[in-house]
Enzyme design. Structure first.
Site, PDB file in Angstrom:
ATOM      1  N   CYS A   2      15.929  66.375  -4.089  1.00 57.78           N
ATOM      2  CA  CYS A   2      17.200  67.067  -3.911  1.00 57.78           C
ATOM      3  C   CYS A   2      17.115  68.021  -2.724  1.00 57.78           C
ATOM      4  O   CYS A   2      16.031  68.463  -2.331  1.00 57.78           O
ATOM      5  CB  CYS A   2      17.639  67.830  -5.148  1.00 57.78           C
ATOM      6  SG  CYS A   2      17.794  66.826  -6.634  1.00 57.78           S
ATOM      7  N   ARG A  27      15.427  63.634   0.843  1.00 59.40           N
ATOM      8  CA  ARG A  27      14.929  64.250  -0.388  1.00 59.40           C
ATOM      9  C   ARG A  27      15.684  63.767  -1.614  1.00 59.40           C
ATOM     10  O   ARG A  27      15.251  63.987  -2.746  1.00 59.40           O
ATOM     11  CB  ARG A  27      15.036  65.770  -0.285  1.00 59.40           C
ATOM     12  CG  ARG A  27      14.174  66.391   0.777  1.00 59.40           C
ATOM     13  CD  ARG A  27      14.418  67.878   0.878  1.00 59.40           C
ATOM     14  NE  ARG A  27      13.921  68.587  -0.286  1.00 59.40           N
ATOM     15  CZ  ARG A  27      12.860  69.386  -0.287  1.00 59.40           C
ATOM     16  NH1 ARG A  27      12.171  69.564   0.822  1.00 59.40           N
ATOM     17  NH2 ARG A  27      12.473  69.994  -1.378  1.00 59.40           N
ATOM     18  N   TRP A  74      18.911  63.804  -6.137  1.00 59.03           N
ATOM     19  CA  TRP A  74      18.120  62.739  -6.727  1.00 59.03           C
ATOM     20  C   TRP A  74      18.252  62.906  -8.231  1.00 59.03           C
ATOM     21  O   TRP A  74      17.860  63.919  -8.791  1.00 59.03           O
ATOM     22  CB  TRP A  74      16.658  62.847  -6.302  1.00 59.03           C
ATOM     23  CG  TRP A  74      15.808  61.718  -6.799  1.00 59.03           C
ATOM     24  CD1 TRP A  74      15.649  60.488  -6.228  1.00 59.03           C
ATOM     25  CD2 TRP A  74      14.997  61.708  -7.979  1.00 59.03           C
ATOM     26  NE1 TRP A  74      14.794  59.722  -6.980  1.00 59.03           N
ATOM     27  CE2 TRP A  74      14.376  60.438  -8.055  1.00 59.03           C
ATOM     28  CE3 TRP A  74      14.731  62.641  -8.983  1.00 59.03           C
ATOM     29  CZ2 TRP A  74      13.519  60.078  -9.095  1.00 59.03           C
ATOM     30  CZ3 TRP A  74      13.875  62.293 -10.022  1.00 59.03           C
ATOM     31  CH2 TRP A  74      13.275  61.030 -10.051  1.00 59.03           C
ATOM     32  N   ASN A 107      18.080  72.475  -7.729  1.00 61.08           N
ATOM     33  CA  ASN A 107      16.946  71.559  -7.701  1.00 61.08           C
ATOM     34  C   ASN A 107      16.023  71.932  -8.848  1.00 61.08           C
ATOM     35  O   ASN A 107      15.830  73.117  -9.130  1.00 61.08           O
ATOM     36  CB  ASN A 107      16.154  71.685  -6.400  1.00 61.08           C
ATOM     37  CG  ASN A 107      16.931  71.214  -5.188  1.00 61.08           C
ATOM     38  OD1 ASN A 107      17.998  70.623  -5.305  1.00 61.08           O
ATOM     39  ND2 ASN A 107      16.384  71.469  -4.016  1.00 61.08           N
ATOM     40  N   GLY A 108      15.404  70.937  -9.479  1.00 66.32           N
ATOM     41  CA  GLY A 108      14.468  71.214 -10.555  1.00 66.32           C
ATOM     42  C   GLY A 108      14.941  70.644 -11.875  1.00 66.32           C
ATOM     43  O   GLY A 108      15.888  69.855 -11.939  1.00 66.32           O
ATOM     44  N   GLU A 494      -2.813  51.234  -2.010  1.00 70.59           N
ATOM     45  CA  GLU A 494      -1.772  51.791  -1.141  1.00 70.59           C
ATOM     46  C   GLU A 494      -0.876  50.683  -0.591  1.00 70.59           C
ATOM     47  O   GLU A 494       0.352  50.836  -0.505  1.00 70.59           O
ATOM     48  CB  GLU A 494      -2.410  52.592  -0.013  1.00 70.59           C
ATOM     49  CG  GLU A 494      -1.455  53.098   1.055  1.00 70.59           C
ATOM     50  CD  GLU A 494      -0.430  54.103   0.559  1.00 70.59           C
ATOM     51  OE1 GLU A 494       0.485  54.425   1.339  1.00 70.59           O
ATOM     52  OE2 GLU A 494      -0.515  54.545  -0.602  1.00 70.59           O
ATOM     53  N   LYS A 498       3.184  50.379  -1.211  1.00 74.53           N
ATOM     54  CA  LYS A 498       4.184  50.293  -0.141  1.00 74.53           C
ATOM     55  C   LYS A 498       5.120  49.111  -0.362  1.00 74.53           C
ATOM     56  O   LYS A 498       6.328  49.215  -0.189  1.00 74.53           O
ATOM     57  CB  LYS A 498       3.493  50.158   1.221  1.00 74.53           C
ATOM     58  CG  LYS A 498       2.850  51.430   1.715  1.00 74.53           C
ATOM     59  CD  LYS A 498       3.898  52.468   2.066  1.00 74.53           C
ATOM     60  CE  LYS A 498       3.319  53.873   2.018  1.00 74.53           C
ATOM     61  NZ  LYS A 498       3.120  54.397   0.670  1.00 74.53           N
ATOM     62  N   GLU A 501       7.480  49.777  -3.321  1.00 77.29           N
ATOM     63  CA  GLU A 501       8.403  50.878  -3.065  1.00 77.29           C
ATOM     64  C   GLU A 501       9.640  50.436  -2.296  1.00 77.29           C
ATOM     65  O   GLU A 501      10.758  50.848  -2.623  1.00 77.29           O
ATOM     66  CB  GLU A 501       7.708  51.979  -2.242  1.00 77.29           C
ATOM     67  CG  GLU A 501       6.860  52.935  -3.025  1.00 77.29           C
ATOM     68  CD  GLU A 501       6.266  54.010  -2.128  1.00 77.29           C
ATOM     69  OE1 GLU A 501       6.372  55.193  -2.491  1.00 77.29           O
ATOM     70  OE2 GLU A 501       5.705  53.679  -1.074  1.00 77.29           O
ATOM     71  N   HIS A 517     -11.955  39.062 -14.446  1.00 78.84           N
ATOM     72  CA  HIS A 517     -11.766  39.861 -15.655  1.00 78.84           C
ATOM     73  C   HIS A 517     -10.295  40.041 -15.997  1.00 78.84           C
ATOM     74  O   HIS A 517      -9.927  41.010 -16.669  1.00 78.84           O
ATOM     75  CB  HIS A 517     -12.462  41.213 -15.508  1.00 78.84           C
ATOM     76  CG  HIS A 517     -13.935  41.103 -15.299  1.00 78.84           C
ATOM     77  ND1 HIS A 517     -14.827  40.929 -16.344  1.00 78.84           N
ATOM     78  CD2 HIS A 517     -14.687  41.083 -14.164  1.00 78.84           C
ATOM     79  CE1 HIS A 517     -16.055  40.834 -15.864  1.00 78.84           C
ATOM     80  NE2 HIS A 517     -16.000  40.931 -14.553  1.00 78.84           N
ATOM     81  N   LYS A 616      11.705  61.655  -1.441  1.00 78.58           N
ATOM     82  CA  LYS A 616      10.545  61.968  -0.624  1.00 78.58           C
ATOM     83  C   LYS A 616       9.652  63.039  -1.227  1.00 78.58           C
ATOM     84  O   LYS A 616       8.454  62.864  -1.373  1.00 78.58           O
ATOM     85  CB  LYS A 616      11.014  62.392   0.771  1.00 78.58           C
ATOM     86  CG  LYS A 616       9.891  62.690   1.743  1.00 78.58           C
ATOM     87  CD  LYS A 616       9.115  61.438   2.077  1.00 78.58           C
ATOM     88  CE  LYS A 616       8.046  61.680   3.108  1.00 78.58           C
ATOM     89  NZ  LYS A 616       7.241  60.464   3.318  1.00 78.58           N
TER      90      LYS A 616
END
Length: 621
Positions: A2, A27, A74, A107-108, A494, A498, A501, A517, A616
């Site tokens: 946010c 954000r 967000w 925000n929060g 990673e 990516k 995402e 396995h 983000k």
């Protein structure tokens, strides 16, 4: 997550609010809105489209004012919908006609919002959204005593959780009040020609080009913004508020860093900025010395016997890579913990531990909470690898290494990750030196390799046309498997992150030795298998793993070092890396994985820079 922008000025502030939202849109982009004090009333416009669309509503509605607040969201509580978008209004029970008395953005996460909601409903307040934020707006209205600054101080005492808020009142023009606890908020001080303006924002970048005079509000601060002046009080342990002075710092948050330039997306731009970002991160490193991490680092490094790394997401994978370096080069036992899990389990603290946090923003809520938890267990030695020198993480830690990735707008981290690895490798060398495991010749060799990284990265970026061809094949798949061994296993993780995402392809990563396995059961011709194949001690073992995939009809996509003797064939596609890079190989091998994810997402037509459901800067738990 946010973004907040607020301002009080003698001139129309709406263009600055919208500009700030555009810079903070990375954000959170589920919805956005602006509210102002105009003609004696509160007016607002909200949208579930992007900020550019919000501007058309502002123009159509004639929104203009010298005071206002704005937000890009967000979603946490309530779906992305206009009625859940900020700013939220409160006008009190039984009030008809007028638009509202209190306007608020937040925000929060408010953890006791359900109890407060029930209490306010019992007093006649009507809720129009599913958000926890509307609870705060009604609470402020219910407590309002004619002085908004005093009222907000009373209101925040009732809140449990994390918040950064900006609020203003219909009955007090040219006044905005902000407060923060567990979520970042800054104050901007306007200069000459700004209309005596003062500003609030969740990030200094929102005010780039508007003011570079920034006050970083501390935990528990409440701030009163008026024309050309401000007051700050801080919440004390007994619930009282004490006036405080906060330093005004000059912060150069260049707006040009967020310009797209000739690139199609910010992620592509930031991938190609990595050679420069690494060079900037290493600028001034003439030799290995503990003081690279701050005054007193030598004495701290002499006192520690082990390292504990706390991080989330991509930063966790950089820490996982560093574990291999720290244990093999510095010979120091290292644990890597997911920050959001660490604080909720019983662990065995050791005061001779160096607690290392890793964060791009320096405001990651879970990592900050884990850091505080580690300190509460009696581990005082703390160090952060962070991209923002003025962040809460840097202020909280005893030592720091500031990476110089610059502004990273794309939600999927790229240059922040590789610069974190560079900082962590320097930390490895510094600890190795203090512990007597780094000779002068070894130091010189490592430094030479690090200084060559920008050139080596340019050569890797030149592989893009070959990777584009692979991406066309990947775009038609719904699942992918990534394999790596040793210190390249975190790089496989990673790479899988990516891809999932930004392309929404389900991707998993495994150590290649674990194929038999379980994961081998997934391998078919429809499951592409991406493999990282550096020419290291595990190469021959890895080749055996590749044969296991081929024997099951799997299709392999291998990033191999030039001298690894892996050749293309039926079901085996190979892209050769320009050179083998030893211990620093992970920094090079992650780049083609970034490009593969990027071009696959482009081929599938997804929103690369703003993937669904993600934001983000994760500033809520």
């Amino acid at each position: 997550m946010c973004g907040i922008v607020g301002a009080v000025s003698a001139s129309n502030i709406v263009p600055i609010l919208v500009q700030g939202l555009q810079r903070l849109e990375y954000r959170g982009y589920d919805s956005c809105g602006v509210a102002v004090h105009q003609g004696g009333e509160l007016r607002r416009t909200r949208s579930t489209a992007r900020v550019a669309e919000l501007q058309t509503h502002i123009d159509a509605d004639g929104i203009a004012s010298g005071s206002g607040i704005a937000h890009t969201r967000w979603a946490t509580h309530g779906a992305p919908a206009v009625h859940n978008a900020h700013p939220h209004f409160s006008k009190g029970p039984g009030t008809e006609g007028r638009s509202g008395v209190i306007a608020l953005v937040h925000n929060g996460i408010i953890e006791n919002h359900e109890a407060l909601r029930d209490e306010l409903k019992a007093k006649g307040y009507v809720f129009e959204s599913q958000t926890d934020t509307e609870v705060i707006a009604h609470l402020v209205h219910q407590l309002y005593n004619g002085d908004l600054f005093e009222t907000v101080q009373q209101a925040v005492l009732r809140l449990q959780g994390a918040y950064a808020i900006a609020v203003f009142c219909r009955d007090e023009p040219h006044r905005v009040v902000g407060a923060r606890l567990g979520s970042p908020l800054i104050l901007g001080v306007g200069g000459e020609g700004s209309g005596n303006a003062t500003y609030l924002a969740s990030d200094a970048m929102a005010l780039a080009g508007v003011t570079d005079r920034i006050v970083y509000l501390e935990e528990g601060d409440v701030v009163d913004l008026q024309l050309g002046k401000h007051w700050i009080v801080n919440r004390q342990a007994d619930g009282s508020f004490k006036p405080v002075q906060r330093e005004v710092k000059t912060v150069r948050a260049h707006s040009g860093a967020a310009e797209l330039g000739p690139y199609r997306h910010y992620m592509q731009k930031e991938i190609f900025e990595q050679p420069r970002a690494i060079a900037d991160t290493l600028e001034g490193v003439e030799g290995i010395t503990p003081e690279l991490f701050g005054d007193g680092a030598y004495s701290v490094f002499k006192e520690i016997d082990r390292v504990l790394i706390l991080a989330c997401g991509t930063s966790y994978y950089s820490g996982s890579t560093a574990k291999y370096w720290l244990e093999s080069i510095a010979k120091i036992p290292t644990n890597v913990e997911i920050a959001s899990e660490y604080r909720y389990r019983d662990s065995v603290p050791d005061p001779r531990t160096l607690v290392v946090t890793i964060s791009q923003s320096g405001e990651t809520a879970d990592t900050l909470a884990a850091l505080k938890h580690a300190r509460s267990l009696g581990m005082p030695h703390t160090l952060t690898i962070c991209n923002v020198a003025t962040s809460a993480m840097v202020r909280e830690c005893e030592l720091a290494y500031i990476t110089r990735a610059g502004v990273e707008v794309g939600v999927a981290s790229t240059k922040a990750f590789t610069t974190q690895l560079a900082g962590l490798f320097l930390l490895t060398l510094a600890l190795a030196q203090v512990r007597g495991h780094l000779s002068e010749a070894e130091e010189a060799e490592h430094l030479k390799a690090m200084r060559h990284l920008p050139v080596a990265l340019q050569a890797v970026l030149a592989l893009e046309p070959q990777i584009v061809a692979w991406a066309e094949a990947f775009a038609r798949k719904e699942n992918a498997l990534f394999l790596g061994r040793g210190l390249h296993y975190p790089i496989a993780l990673e790479g899988a992150l990516k891809l999932k995402e930004i392309s929404y392809i389900h991707a998993e990563a495994y150590p290649a030795g674990e194929l038999k396995h379980g994961p081998l059961a997934l391998v078919t011709s429809e499951m592409p298998v991406v493999t990282i194949a550096p020419n290291d001690a595990l190469l021959e073992k890895l080749k055996s793993n590749l044969q296991e995939v081929r024997a099951r009809g799997g299709e392999l996509f291998v990033f191999a070092d030039a001298d690894s003797r892996i050749t293309s064939g039926e079901g085996l596609h190979v892209i050769r890396m320009p050179e083998h890079y030893g211990a620093l190989s992970p920094i090079l091998h992650v780049v083609p994985l970034q490009l593969l994810a990027y071009h696959t997402a482009c081929a599938r037509g997804t929103d690369v820079d703003k993937p669904r459901n993600l934001a983000k800067s994760v500033t809520v738990e």
